[in-house]
Motif scaffolding. Structure first.
Motif, PDB file in Angstrom:
ATOM      1  N   ASN A  72      -0.911 -11.291  21.744  1.00 44.73           N
ATOM      2  CA  ASN A  72      -1.542 -11.895  23.029  1.00 44.73           C
ATOM      3  C   ASN A  72      -1.921 -12.829  23.261  1.00 44.73           C
ATOM      4  OD1 ASN A  72      -4.928 -11.541  24.615  1.00 44.73           O
ATOM      5  ND2 ASN A  72      -2.916 -11.312  25.978  1.00 44.73           N
ATOM      6  N   ALA A  73      -1.813 -13.531  21.735  1.00 43.30           N
ATOM      7  CA  ALA A  73      -2.875 -15.072  21.377  1.00 43.30           C
ATOM      8  C   ALA A  73      -1.290 -15.893  21.865  1.00 43.30           C
ATOM      9  CB  ALA A  73      -3.143 -14.728  19.668  1.00 43.30           C
ATOM     10  N   TYR A  74      -0.411 -15.784  21.592  1.00 43.39           N
ATOM     11  CA  TYR A  74       0.869 -16.712  21.689  1.00 43.39           C
ATOM     12  C   TYR A  74       1.098 -17.000  23.633  1.00 43.39           C
ATOM     13  CZ  TYR A  74       0.602 -15.308  17.203  1.00 43.39           C
ATOM     14  OH  TYR A  74       0.909 -15.670  15.786  1.00 43.39           O
ATOM     15  N   ASP A  75       2.349 -17.225  23.350  1.00 42.07           N
ATOM     16  CA  ASP A  75       2.480 -17.937  25.035  1.00 42.07           C
ATOM     17  C   ASP A  75       4.274 -17.416  25.728  1.00 42.07           C
ATOM     18  OD1 ASP A  75       0.174 -19.261  25.199  1.00 42.07           O
ATOM     19  OD2 ASP A  75       0.952 -21.443  24.335  1.00 42.07           O
ATOM     20  N   VAL A  76       4.490 -17.086  24.327  1.00 43.76           N
ATOM     21  CA  VAL A  76       5.917 -17.121  25.229  1.00 43.76           C
ATOM     22  C   VAL A  76       7.070 -16.068  24.075  1.00 43.76           C
ATOM     23  CG1 VAL A  76       8.770 -17.842  25.941  1.00 43.76           C
ATOM     24  CG2 VAL A  76       6.288 -19.378  25.823  1.00 43.76           C
ATOM     25  N   GLY A  77       7.185 -15.057  24.556  1.00 44.41           N
ATOM     26  CA  GLY A  77       7.643 -13.622  23.204  1.00 44.41           C
ATOM     27  C   GLY A  77       9.484 -14.628  23.818  1.00 44.41           C
ATOM     28  N   ILE A  78      10.293 -15.168  22.555  1.00 48.67           N
ATOM     29  CA  ILE A  78      11.453 -14.708  22.746  1.00 48.67           C
ATOM     30  C   ILE A  78      12.231 -13.889  21.959  1.00 48.67           C
ATOM     31  CG2 ILE A  78      11.289 -17.253  23.129  1.00 48.67           C
ATOM     32  CD1 ILE A  78      11.943 -17.612  19.975  1.00 48.67           C
ATOM     33  N   PHE A  79      13.321 -13.646  22.771  1.00 47.42           N
ATOM     34  CA  PHE A  79      14.646 -12.837  21.892  1.00 47.42           C
ATOM     35  C   PHE A  79      15.685 -13.330  22.159  1.00 47.42           C
ATOM     36  CE2 PHE A  79      16.492  -8.189  20.886  1.00 47.42           C
ATOM     37  CZ  PHE A  79      17.049  -8.872  19.985  1.00 47.42           C
ATOM     38  N   SER A  80      17.120 -13.872  21.186  1.00 47.24           N
ATOM     39  CA  SER A  80      18.410 -14.302  22.050  1.00 47.24           C
ATOM     40  C   SER A  80      19.242 -13.337  20.872  1.00 47.24           C
ATOM     41  CB  SER A  80      18.030 -15.880  22.139  1.00 47.24           C
ATOM     42  OG  SER A  80      19.545 -16.353  21.867  1.00 47.24           O
ATOM     43  N   LEU A  81      20.022 -12.826  21.726  1.00 45.29           N
ATOM     44  CA  LEU A  81      21.155 -11.435  20.775  1.00 45.29           C
ATOM     45  C   LEU A  81      22.095 -11.834  21.361  1.00 45.29           C
ATOM     46  CD1 LEU A  81      20.942  -9.335  18.083  1.00 45.29           C
ATOM     47  CD2 LEU A  81      20.286  -7.907  20.231  1.00 45.29           C
ATOM     48  N   PRO A  82      23.125 -12.665  20.338  1.00 47.50           N
ATOM     49  CA  PRO A  82      24.812 -12.259  21.044  1.00 47.50           C
ATOM     50  C   PRO A  82      24.710 -11.398  21.427  1.00 47.50           C
ATOM     51  CG  PRO A  82      24.351 -14.368  19.282  1.00 47.50           C
ATOM     52  CD  PRO A  82      22.933 -13.363  19.053  1.00 47.50           C
ATOM     53  N   PRO A  83      25.971 -10.928  21.963  1.00 52.27           N
ATOM     54  CA  PRO A  83      26.233  -8.987  22.189  1.00 52.27           C
ATOM     55  C   PRO A  83      27.708  -8.899  21.208  1.00 52.27           C
ATOM     56  CG  PRO A  83      26.989  -9.980  24.235  1.00 52.27           C
ATOM     57  CD  PRO A  83      25.961 -11.148  23.197  1.00 52.27           C
ATOM     58  N   GLN A  84      27.329  -8.439  19.841  1.00 50.56           N
ATOM     59  CA  GLN A  84      27.820  -7.663  18.884  1.00 50.56           C
ATOM     60  C   GLN A  84      28.752  -6.872  19.089  1.00 50.56           C
ATOM     61  OE1 GLN A  84      27.956  -9.282  14.883  1.00 50.56           O
ATOM     62  NE2 GLN A  84      25.701  -9.900  15.551  1.00 50.56           N
ATOM     63  N   THR A  85      27.577  -5.793  20.146  1.00 50.75           N
ATOM     64  CA  THR A  85      28.085  -4.450  20.324  1.00 50.75           C
ATOM     65  C   THR A  85      27.643  -4.146  21.798  1.00 50.75           C
ATOM     66  OG1 THR A  85      25.834  -3.013  19.793  1.00 50.75           O
ATOM     67  CG2 THR A  85      27.849  -3.909  17.955  1.00 50.75           C
ATOM     68  N   ARG A  86      28.757  -3.127  22.263  1.00 55.02           N
ATOM     69  CA  ARG A  86      27.192  -2.865  23.875  1.00 55.02           C
ATOM     70  C   ARG A  86      25.716  -2.102  23.531  1.00 55.02           C
ATOM     71  NH1 ARG A  86      32.028   0.837  26.855  1.00 55.02           N
ATOM     72  NH2 ARG A  86      32.661   2.080  24.853  1.00 55.02           N
ATOM     73  N   ASN A  87      25.593  -1.736  22.327  1.00 53.50           N
ATOM     74  CA  ASN A  87      23.853  -1.979  22.786  1.00 53.50           C
ATOM     75  C   ASN A  87      23.770  -3.164  22.701  1.00 53.50           C
ATOM     76  OD1 ASN A  87      23.745   1.447  22.716  1.00 53.50           O
ATOM     77  ND2 ASN A  87      24.519   0.746  20.230  1.00 53.50           N
ATOM     78  N   HIS A  88      23.542  -4.340  22.229  1.00 50.76           N
ATOM     79  CA  HIS A  88      23.274  -5.210  22.343  1.00 50.76           C
ATOM     80  C   HIS A  88      23.219  -6.090  23.805  1.00 50.76           C
ATOM     81  CE1 HIS A  88      23.935  -6.437  17.587  1.00 50.76           C
ATOM     82  NE2 HIS A  88      23.106  -5.760  17.886  1.00 50.76           N
ATOM     83  N   ALA A  89      25.079  -5.547  25.042  1.00 50.20           N
ATOM     84  CA  ALA A  89      24.780  -6.118  25.834  1.00 50.20           C
ATOM     85  C   ALA A  89      23.936  -5.210  26.936  1.00 50.20           C
ATOM     86  CB  ALA A  89      26.188  -6.103  25.826  1.00 50.20           C
ATOM     87  N   LEU A  90      23.484  -4.388  26.281  1.00 58.27           N
ATOM     88  CA  LEU A  90      22.838  -3.762  26.806  1.00 58.27           C
ATOM     89  C   LEU A  90      21.184  -3.540  26.979  1.00 58.27           C
ATOM     90  CD1 LEU A  90      25.174  -1.384  28.316  1.00 58.27           C
ATOM     91  CD2 LEU A  90      25.157  -3.224  29.373  1.00 58.27           C
ATOM     92  N   MET A  91      20.590  -4.525  26.144  1.00 55.35           N
ATOM     93  CA  MET A  91      19.687  -4.285  25.560  1.00 55.35           C
ATOM     94  C   MET A  91      18.946  -3.913  27.008  1.00 55.35           C
ATOM     95  SD  MET A  91      18.745  -8.139  24.023  1.00 55.35           S
ATOM     96  CE  MET A  91      18.287  -9.017  25.250  1.00 55.35           C
ATOM     97  N   LEU A  92      17.612  -3.422  26.397  1.00 56.73           N
ATOM     98  CA  LEU A  92      16.407  -2.867  27.211  1.00 56.73           C
ATOM     99  C   LEU A  92      15.198  -2.595  26.086  1.00 56.73           C
ATOM    100  CD1 LEU A  92      14.718  -3.398  28.947  1.00 56.73           C
ATOM    101  CD2 LEU A  92      15.028  -1.606  30.129  1.00 56.73           C
ATOM    102  N   PRO A  93      15.127  -3.767  24.848  1.00 54.91           N
ATOM    103  CA  PRO A  93      14.003  -3.176  23.448  1.00 54.91           C
ATOM    104  C   PRO A  93      12.653  -3.048  23.686  1.00 54.91           C
ATOM    105  CG  PRO A  93      14.317  -5.711  23.076  1.00 54.91           C
ATOM    106  CD  PRO A  93      15.243  -4.753  25.328  1.00 54.91           C
ATOM    107  N   ASN A  94      12.019  -2.954  22.627  1.00 59.50           N
ATOM    108  CA  ASN A  94      10.614  -2.711  22.304  1.00 59.50           C
ATOM    109  C   ASN A  94      10.143  -3.165  22.638  1.00 59.50           C
ATOM    110  OD1 ASN A  94      10.960   0.086  21.628  1.00 59.50           O
ATOM    111  ND2 ASN A  94      10.604  -0.016  19.665  1.00 59.50           N
TER     112      ASN A  94
END
Length: 380
Positions: free
Chosen positions: A271-293
């Motif tokens: 909560n002390a931060y401003d922007v949560g970031i994540f960039s994941l190249p889709p090496q698998t279908r799980n990566h391509a269809l991610m909706l992570p924690n």
């Protein structure tokens, strides 16, 4: 007498946010015995602990040979951790067995002895690590066999999102319910922006293949006025990958590595931060269809969100106006997306996360789990 529930997860359950949330709901309906690595979770009445050195896949010389010739029936209970788990739970009876991920399905049906089995597949099991050659050649066909054999006889099947559900219906013809990696509503408010620095943050596992180095490269491309903080769970590599990441963090912007935070405490820390970031190249279908924690962690922390493109995360970012989606999976694209978000936009996105926090909390998903339990467990 309360029903007896066995929950199997070949993970360190106390650090597995999805399984911990599942356990809280299971404990409402019965006395839960957990079977997995690590210490006893708080919601469990009893814990059967596996030696963390035992692999949950048949990675022995004999196991690899059987994988190569596709003698899958002999492999169902052959992995060292699976054999040990079968011994630990031998002679016990349960009213319901929950299998987390496909690798636990054969054991779950073996221990259930006719009791119903709920298989929480999490993601698309055949391609969990398909970018690794040995997985693609040896484990993918075995996981496909396990799913084809056991899913039709599994009384409830859950997955993390609707895109993954479609794959299971298409490939194995099974009905599924979606239980997202959402988390309970947190009573927080967006933190004010600093006048000097836009505070970027990422939480997760320090595992190769998660493109954490790409996030470091991206923040180093930005001008002054940005920082990046990591809250990372170390991989089982003695800290090798984490040390590699630290060696990259010598650019113009401040990159800080923190010890991991327990899942329960994570939103309040973020909560002390401003922007949560994540960039994941889709090496698998799980990566391509991610909706992570981490997507739901960021929402409950009331952060703006910048993710690489994925049907599930992009849809929610755009629907609730939570931040930005990068053009592609490169560090340059991540840096450009962050540059385009000015301070008023970041503040508005944080406010939008606050407005969406209840709708994107775990209440809907917990209700789905409760409906499964009411259907599968004996009624008093």
């Amino acid at each position: 007498m309360r029903p007896k529930i066995l929950c199997i997860s070949f993970s360190d359950i106390k650090a597995d946010a999805r399984v911990l949330r599942q356990l809280d709901v299971l404990a409402e309906y019965g006395d839960v015995t957990t079977l997995g690595y690590g210490e006893k979770p708080d919601a469990a009445a009893e814990h059967l602990r596996l030696d963390a050195a035992l692999p949950s896949l048949p990675q022995t010389v004999a196991g690899v040979a059987l994988l190569a010739v596709r003698f899958y029936k002999r492999l169902e209970l052959a992995a060292p951790a699976v054999r040990a788990a079968a011994d630990l739970a031998a002679g016990r009876t349960f009213d319901l067995v929950v299998a987390n991920e496909a690798r636990a399905l054969p054991l779950a049906h073996h221990l259930a002895a006719g009791a119903p089995v709920w298989g929480d597949m999490h993601e698309w099991a055949p391609e969990e690590r398909v970018h690794v050659l040995s997985w693609r050649l040896l484990i993918k066909p075995f996981m496909t066999y396990v799913c084809a054999k056991y899913l039709p006889r599994t009384q409830a099947v859950t997955v993390v999102n609707d895109s993954i559900a479609h794959l299971y219906a298409q490939e194995f013809g099974c009905d599924t319910a979606t239980v997202r990696n959402s988390r309970a509503f947190e009573d927080l408010h967006p933190s004010p922006l600093s006048e000097e620095t836009i505070r970027l943050v990422h939480s997760g596992a320090a595992v190769p293949g998660r493109n954490l180095e790409g996030m470091i490269h991206a923040v180093n491309m930005l001008g002054p006025g940005y920082s990046l903080d990591f809250y990372l769970v170390p991989a089982r590599d003695g800290g090798k990958y984490l040390r590699f990441l630290e060696s990259l963090a010598s650019g113009p912007n401040k990159v800080t590595f923190h010890p991991p935070v327990s899942p329960a405490d994570l939103p309040r820390v973020l909560n002390a931060y401003d922007v949560g970031i994540f960039s994941l190249p889709p090496q698998t279908r799980n990566h391509a269809l991610m909706l992570p924690n981490k997507f739901f962690d960021f929402v409950q922390a009331r952060l703006a969100i910048v993710f690489s493109p994925s049907p599930e995360t992009s849809r929610l970012i755009e629907r609730f106006d939570l931040g930005a989606v990068t053009e592609d999976f490169s560090p340059e694209s991540l840096a450009e997306a962050l540059r385009r978000l000015d301070r008023p936009q970041i503040a508005a996105s944080k406010a939008n996360a606050h407005g969406a926090a209840m709708e994107l909390s775990s209440k809907v998903d917990e209700d789905t789990e409760r409906e499964i339990l009411r259907r599968l467990l004996p009624q008093n």
